[in-house]
Design an enzyme around this catalytic site. Structure first.
Site, PDB file in Angstrom:
ATOM      1  N   LYS A  29      10.156  34.413  46.283  1.00 31.79           N
ATOM      2  CA  LYS A  29       8.836  33.933  46.691  1.00 31.79           C
ATOM      3  C   LYS A  29       7.749  34.472  45.756  1.00 31.79           C
ATOM      4  CE  LYS A  29       8.067  33.327  51.016  1.00 31.79           C
ATOM      5  NZ  LYS A  29       8.163  33.796  52.365  1.00 31.79           N
ATOM      6  N   ARG A  98       4.580  39.181  53.791  1.00 35.94           N
ATOM      7  CA  ARG A  98       5.835  38.424  53.925  1.00 35.94           C
ATOM      8  C   ARG A  98       6.923  39.023  53.056  1.00 35.94           C
ATOM      9  NH1 ARG A  98       4.688  32.872  55.618  1.00 35.94           N
ATOM     10  NH2 ARG A  98       2.432  32.596  55.575  1.00 35.94           N
ATOM     11  N   GLY A 107      14.505  33.226  57.351  1.00 36.72           N
ATOM     12  CA  GLY A 107      14.314  33.716  58.716  1.00 36.72           C
ATOM     13  C   GLY A 107      14.977  35.044  59.015  1.00 36.72           C
ATOM     14  N   MET A 109      14.326  38.077  57.592  1.00 34.49           N
ATOM     15  CA  MET A 109      13.478  39.267  57.506  1.00 34.49           C
ATOM     16  C   MET A 109      12.096  38.961  58.087  1.00 34.49           C
ATOM     17  SD  MET A 109      14.777  40.920  53.992  1.00 34.49           S
ATOM     18  CE  MET A 109      14.484  39.448  53.094  1.00 34.49           C
ATOM     19  N   ARG A 343      10.070  26.666  45.515  1.00 35.15           N
ATOM     20  CA  ARG A 343      11.324  27.171  44.936  1.00 35.15           C
ATOM     21  C   ARG A 343      12.205  25.977  44.621  1.00 35.15           C
ATOM     22  NH1 ARG A 343      13.500  29.262  50.746  1.00 35.15           N
ATOM     23  NH2 ARG A 343      13.364  27.203  51.598  1.00 35.15           N
ATOM     24  N   HIS A 459      52.921  28.173  54.029  1.00 38.57           N
ATOM     25  CA  HIS A 459      53.588  26.954  53.551  1.00 38.57           C
ATOM     26  C   HIS A 459      52.719  25.728  53.817  1.00 38.57           C
ATOM     27  CE1 HIS A 459      56.337  23.472  53.988  1.00 38.57           C
ATOM     28  NE2 HIS A 459      56.912  24.008  52.924  1.00 38.57           N
ATOM     29  N   ARG A 582      58.056  22.491  40.988  1.00 42.02           N
ATOM     30  CA  ARG A 582      58.942  23.364  41.771  1.00 42.02           C
ATOM     31  C   ARG A 582      60.166  22.544  42.143  1.00 42.02           C
ATOM     32  NH1 ARG A 582      53.681  25.028  44.119  1.00 42.02           N
ATOM     33  NH2 ARG A 582      53.473  27.290  44.022  1.00 42.02           N
ATOM     34  N   ARG A 637      60.330  24.321  36.744  1.00 38.71           N
ATOM     35  CA  ARG A 637      60.755  25.679  37.079  1.00 38.71           C
ATOM     36  C   ARG A 637      62.120  25.644  37.760  1.00 38.71           C
ATOM     37  NH1 ARG A 637      57.458  29.177  41.283  1.00 38.71           N
ATOM     38  NH2 ARG A 637      58.567  27.832  42.741  1.00 38.71           N
ATOM     39  N   GLU A 767      55.047  36.828  37.002  1.00 35.92           N
ATOM     40  CA  GLU A 767      54.606  36.933  38.400  1.00 35.92           C
ATOM     41  C   GLU A 767      55.060  38.222  39.060  1.00 35.92           C
ATOM     42  OE1 GLU A 767      56.145  33.684  40.733  1.00 35.92           O
ATOM     43  OE2 GLU A 767      58.067  33.678  39.701  1.00 35.92           O
ATOM     44  N   SER A 786      53.746  31.447  32.029  1.00 39.66           N
ATOM     45  CA  SER A 786      52.859  30.853  33.013  1.00 39.66           C
ATOM     46  C   SER A 786      52.676  31.888  34.119  1.00 39.66           C
ATOM     47  CB  SER A 786      53.474  29.572  33.567  1.00 39.66           C
ATOM     48  OG  SER A 786      52.606  29.047  34.541  1.00 39.66           O
ATOM     49  N   GLY A 788      52.219  33.366  37.488  1.00 44.94           N
ATOM     50  CA  GLY A 788      52.381  33.003  38.893  1.00 44.94           C
ATOM     51  C   GLY A 788      51.513  33.955  39.689  1.00 44.94           C
ATOM     52  N   THR A 789      50.264  33.598  39.812  1.00 40.19           N
ATOM     53  CA  THR A 789      49.314  34.555  40.387  1.00 40.19           C
ATOM     54  C   THR A 789      49.475  34.707  41.899  1.00 40.19           C
ATOM     55  OG1 THR A 789      47.726  32.747  40.307  1.00 40.19           O
ATOM     56  CG2 THR A 789      47.550  34.438  38.594  1.00 40.19           C
ATOM     57  N   ASN A 790      50.231  33.799  42.532  1.00 39.50           N
ATOM     58  CA  ASN A 790      50.485  34.002  43.968  1.00 39.50           C
ATOM     59  C   ASN A 790      51.371  35.237  44.152  1.00 39.50           C
ATOM     60  OD1 ASN A 790      49.226  31.521  44.261  1.00 39.50           O
ATOM     61  ND2 ASN A 790      51.151  30.386  44.388  1.00 39.50           N
ATOM     62  N   ASP A 791      52.499  35.234  43.435  1.00 42.28           N
ATOM     63  CA  ASP A 791      53.387  36.392  43.556  1.00 42.28           C
ATOM     64  C   ASP A 791      52.788  37.622  42.892  1.00 42.28           C
ATOM     65  OD1 ASP A 791      55.790  36.002  45.077  1.00 42.28           O
ATOM     66  OD2 ASP A 791      56.231  34.360  43.700  1.00 42.28           O
ATOM     67  N   CYS A 854      49.851  28.994  36.886  1.00 46.67           N
ATOM     68  CA  CYS A 854      50.237  27.940  37.826  1.00 46.67           C
ATOM     69  C   CYS A 854      50.162  28.394  39.279  1.00 46.67           C
ATOM     70  CB  CYS A 854      51.623  27.397  37.510  1.00 46.67           C
ATOM     71  SG  CYS A 854      52.907  28.636  37.656  1.00 46.67           S
ATOM     72  N   TYR A 874      45.869  26.919  29.278  1.00 48.02           N
ATOM     73  CA  TYR A 874      45.689  25.920  30.339  1.00 48.02           C
ATOM     74  C   TYR A 874      45.754  26.540  31.715  1.00 48.02           C
ATOM     75  CZ  TYR A 874      50.770  26.060  31.060  1.00 48.02           C
ATOM     76  OH  TYR A 874      52.045  26.468  31.347  1.00 48.02           O
TER      77      TYR A 874
END
Ligand code: PEP
Ligand code: MG
Length: 902
Positions: A29, A98, A107, A109, A343, A459, A582, A637, A767, A786, A788-791, A854, A874
């Site tokens: 502000k 203000r 709203g 503060m 703003r 899953h 997969r 894979r 992974e 590649s 495997g960022t999940n594992d 992946c 990639y």
């Protein structure tokens, strides 16, 4: 030695000293009031106390040294500018106090208006207002009320109650019927309430009022609701708020006064034009309180043409200056227009794209800037069907918004029933406690999936996102009873055939049908809307910005796809290959029997014969995929999950065997299966016999898959297409594992490929943390990595990906251990560091190593920026997230590397 003069820290800025870039210091502000002042717009004079002063106050509980003196000096200059003094009994200056933080916290503060009024100056205010006693006493009672409530924590209801009493005594329900005497009486009552709760009289000294109000605004930064809001909006807790002290102007001085809000374009659709509301003879808080109905801003033209024209001129000027949609607040005091706030305005996802497109046309921004102004989360929102009229319905449960979109349909509890009803053309919602690979057909047939267990990487969630299907997971208020074909929620029972609606963005579940609208943006990506020939500003803007993102991005975008249909769709969405196919899904359905035979094989011959039977089926799967991805790389894979996942659950088998034995039936096969399930049981299957370990332990399994891939590639190549297979080995932790698999694979490939010209790459997933840390060695045996960022997240944090999100992540989020689930957005410091190390060491060992990702993070906007920074080649993500990844990969270039196309 020269005498050191203590330089006093600057805590206060006059409006002419700031500008819009100083949001961190002056708050949004304050920075924008300064910007408007410098533009020469009619802003009431004032000054801003910095966020640094607030932080210092919050750290010590005291105003920092020098602040009081600086406020005094700026106040004096304000008084000079206005020709009035704070508290002057004859002609008082009043100010508003203000809050204004760097990021808007609407709203959350405090604000105190009319500071400077007391028993004497109220008389002067009346004279200023042309003898309007009513106005003066009303302003005074508002000050005591607001000050009491926000500064001294007097319960607001007591003031409300006294106001109601006064109205009751007068026989009215409307504030406007109270006259000056009534309000003078009310001021007396308010002062008594104030004294009762604070043990002191209402402060008459204006400077004391001001100092206490400033303090209250500082403290409101840590009010409970503000803390909660920041946590939700991910606003850092240590920014503090600035405080704006501004000369009051009044919109409630008569019919030639008023107040309003406006947008320079429609924040809902982005359409050009003036959008706003106006309320004559009122102050801003009356608009908020909804005491009277506002009129469309256009009606101001009739009421006060001069102010209206001036306002339109200012709005055009602001748009041009900010080069964006602005929202504003203004007040007209007796025919004089004052700008109280502006703003860059919030907008819907659709408006963000449409406005960016318009601003390019108007020459206000270039394509890089347009790319910067939209984001993947907005694009994702535009790609899902959505509910119309959702607000008319009350949710009965809330789970995790696991895959966005909106779906309505008949409840079914089994995959088979889903397929059956969908076959009759019905829209169905598959409801399960949790899904497993056997539910796949039902999930494909269903419009949406609802589970009572599981998180964002369950899953159900992963598969639904992959298909772009709406999914709500972990709605734990729902008790699912599959055998009885019903679920209960909040005392209600829903049986098969009833209709429910689920919102995969908010996680809300509704009973009954909420109407759904399809996404035009998806129709465009699908190729059924031609952006050059349709009159749809949104689709045209999306087309333009996406095209630019593609020219700017360095990261390629591939897709995770296991079927030819998914591959084809992803290709239409712009995928440049498959980054993860997969193969386990290819072992289900009608192939289950063969897989069971394979698992139960007692001899090498038995095993070989079931593998031989699976080979042509696998080969056909790959042929279809290679055909769809003609000319593009396809990473296949090798099988990853523990084989016992392909067998029926232990309890079910045990019951079947017992029942069949009871009936005297032949149970040899079931018994063998049961024995196998018992034998293969693992306490921690995620850390057990899976991935590359299967290939090393079960002779011929990987060999069959490698052969199927190579044969399919050769066949498709002979048909005249261009198959580019890449074989990927999962769960590798040591280079020796990969070397062993690779040696066998190379032999088969050489034999199958012959002189066909097919080239097959062999690479690995990274992974397992050990793989990331020994990436230099592993790269010797891999042509690509590649991630495997999940594992990698599961094993990096030690978090079971199937359990933790629903179980305790809420607490971690509450404690701020992380701001977002690390399964959703890459944990840069930990898991991201593993990625960085592996990328660097892998490339050092093999400069032409191809690097991709992946895991689910490949389609997450924040994570895409990280992968760009790390220098991957990639990202690969589910088909529906391909456009999001394309957009974000372009934005990453514009944001990280700077713009060079202006
Ligand atoms: C991963 O672990 O990130 C991955 C892509 O493999 P999956 O999700 O199949 O374990
Ligand atoms: Mg994995």
């Amino acid at each position: 030695m020269a005498a050191q003069e203590a330089v006093e820290h600057k805590y206060v800025y006059g409006f002419s000293e700031g500008n819009k870039e100083l949001k961190g210091l002056l708050g949004g502000k304050g920075a924008n009031l300064a910007e408007m002042t410098n533009l020469g717009l009619p802003v009431p004079p004032g000054f801003t106390i910095t966020t640094e002063a607030c932080k210092a106050y919050l750290a010590t509980g005291q105003e920092p040294d020098g602040l009081a003196g600086q406020i005094e000096a700026y106040l004096e200059s304000l008084e000079r500018g206005m020709g009035r003094r704070l508290g002057d009994p004859g002609d008082p200056l009043l100010v508003s106090v203000r809050s204004g933080a760097k990021f808007s916290m609407p709203g959350m503060m405090e604000t105190v208006l009319n500071v400077g009024l007391n028993d004497r100056s109220v008389v002067g205010l009346s004279a200023q207002a042309g003898g309007n006693d009513r106005f003066a006493w009303d302003s005074y009672r508002r000050l005591i009320q607001m000050f009491g409530k926000t500064v001294c924590e007097v319960p607001g209801e007591e003031f409300e109650h006294a106001l109601d009493e006064t109205k009751r005594a007068k026989g009215t329900q409307n504030d406007l019927d109270l006259d000056a005497d009534d309000l003078r009486g009310l001021v007396g009552a308010y002062k008594k309430i104030f004294a009762k709760h604070t043990g002191r009289e209402f402060p008459q000294a204006p400077r004391e009022q001001l100092d206490l109000a400033i303090r209250a605004v500082f403290e409101s930064w840590n009010a409970e609701r503000a803390v909660l809001y920041r946590r939700q909006e991910r606003i850092p807790a240590d920014l503090g708020t600035a405080v704006n002290v501004v000369a009051m102007v009044f919109g409630n001085l008569g019919p030639d006064s008023g107040t309003g809000v406006a947008f320079t374009r429609d924040p809902g659709s982005g359409a050009q034009g003036i959008y706003g509301d106006y309320l004559a003879n009122a102050q801003g808080e009356d608009v908020v309180a909804g005491i009277r109905n506002t009129v469309p801003l256009q009606e101001l033209e009739q009421l006060d043409k001069k102010s209206y024209d001036e306002l339109l001129g200012i709005m055009a000027r602001l748009e041009e200056h900010y080069r964006d949609l602005c929202d504003i607040e203004f007040t007209i005091e007796r025919g004089k227009l004052w700008m109280l706030q502006t703003r860059v305005g919030k907008r819907t996802a659709a408006a963000a794209f449409v406005i960016a497109g318009q601003l390019i046309d108007e020459g206000l921004i270039d394509l890089d800037e347009a790319l910067h102004r939209v984001n993947g989360a907005q694009l994702a929102q535009l790609m899902f069907p959505r509910f119309q009229l959702e607000h008319d319905f009350e949710p009965v449960a809330r789970g995790i918004g696991a895959s966005p979109g909106a779906a309505s349909g008949t409840v079914v509890f089994t995959s088979a029933r889903a397929v059956e009803l969908a076959g009759e053309g019905k829209s169905v919602i598959l409801v399960r406690r949790e899904t497993n690979p056997d539910d796949l057909n039902g999930m494909i047939a269903a419009q949406g999936i609802l589970t009572s267990r599981g998180g964002k990487t369950s899953h159900a969630a992963v598969v639904a996102r992959g298909m772009g299907k709406t999914c709500v997971s972990g709605a734990d208020a729902i008790e699912v009873n599959v055998p009885a074909k019903r679920f209960t929620v909040g005392g209600r029972t829903v049986t098969e055939g009833d209709v429910v609606s689920i919102d995969g963005t908010t996680g809300k579940v509704y009973l009954g049908e909420v109407p759904v609208m399809p996404s035009e943006v998806v129709q465009y990506f699908e190729g059924s809307l031609d952006p050059e020939h349709i009159d749809n500003a949104l689709v045209r803007a999306v087309h333009r910005i996406m095209t630019h993102a593609d020219t700017r991005r360095r990261l390629a975008v591939r897709t995770n796809a296991d079927t030819a249909a998914d591959a084809a769709r992803a290709r239409r969405f712009g995928a440049q290959g498959i980054g993860l196919c997969r193969t386990e899904h290819m072992f289900l359905g009608d192939r289950r029997e063969l897989v069971e035979r394979l698992i139960l094989a007692r001899s090498d011959t038995d095993r070989q014969s079931s593998l031989a039977a699976l080979l042509p089926l696998q080969r056909d799967d790959f042929v279809k995929i290679f055909r769809e991805m003609d000319g593009l790389p396809v990473t296949v894979r090798l099988i990853d999950p523990p084989l016992h996942e392909f067998l029926p659950p232990l309890e079910q088998l045990a019951v079947n065997v017992a029942v069949a034995q009871e009936r005297g039936e032949d149970v040899a096969k079931e018994e063998a299966l049961l024995a196998a399930v018992r034998r293969m049981h693992e306490e921690n299957p995620m850390l057990g016999l899976r991935g590359v370990r299967l290939g090393l332990v079960i002779p011929g399994l990987f060999a069959m898959q490698v052969r199927a891939i190579a044969e399919a590639a050769v066949r498709v190549t002979r048909e005249g297409a261009d198959a580019r297979p890449e074989i990927m080995v999962p769960l590798v932790g040591a280079v020796q594992e990969l070397e062993t698999v690779r040696a066998e694979a190379e032999k088969i490939i050489a034999e199958v490929v012959g002189d066909s010209g097919v080239e097959v790459l062999i690479g690995t997933m990274i992974e397992v943390p050990r793989a990331a840390l020994t990436a230099g060695q592993i790269a010797e045996a891999a042509q690509f990595f590649s991630f495997g960022t999940n594992d990698l997240t599961q094993m990096g944090w030690g978090f079971s990906r199937d359990d933790v999100e629903g179980a305790f992540f809420w607490r971690y989020l509450e404690l701020g251990i992380f701001g977002i689930s690390p399964f959703e957005s890459i944990d840069r410091d930990g898991v991201g560091r593993l990625v960085r190390i592996a990328a660097e060491e892998g490339r050092a060992a093999r400069p032409d190593l191809k690097l991709g990702v992946c895991g689910e993070h490949g389609g997450d906007p924040e994570s895409v920026h990280f992968f760009h920074e790390v220098g991957l080649d990639y990202v690969s993500c589910s088909p529906f997230r391909v456009p999001v990844a394309r957009l974000e990969a372009g934005r990453a270039v514009v944001e990280t590397d700077g713009s060079d196309s202006r």
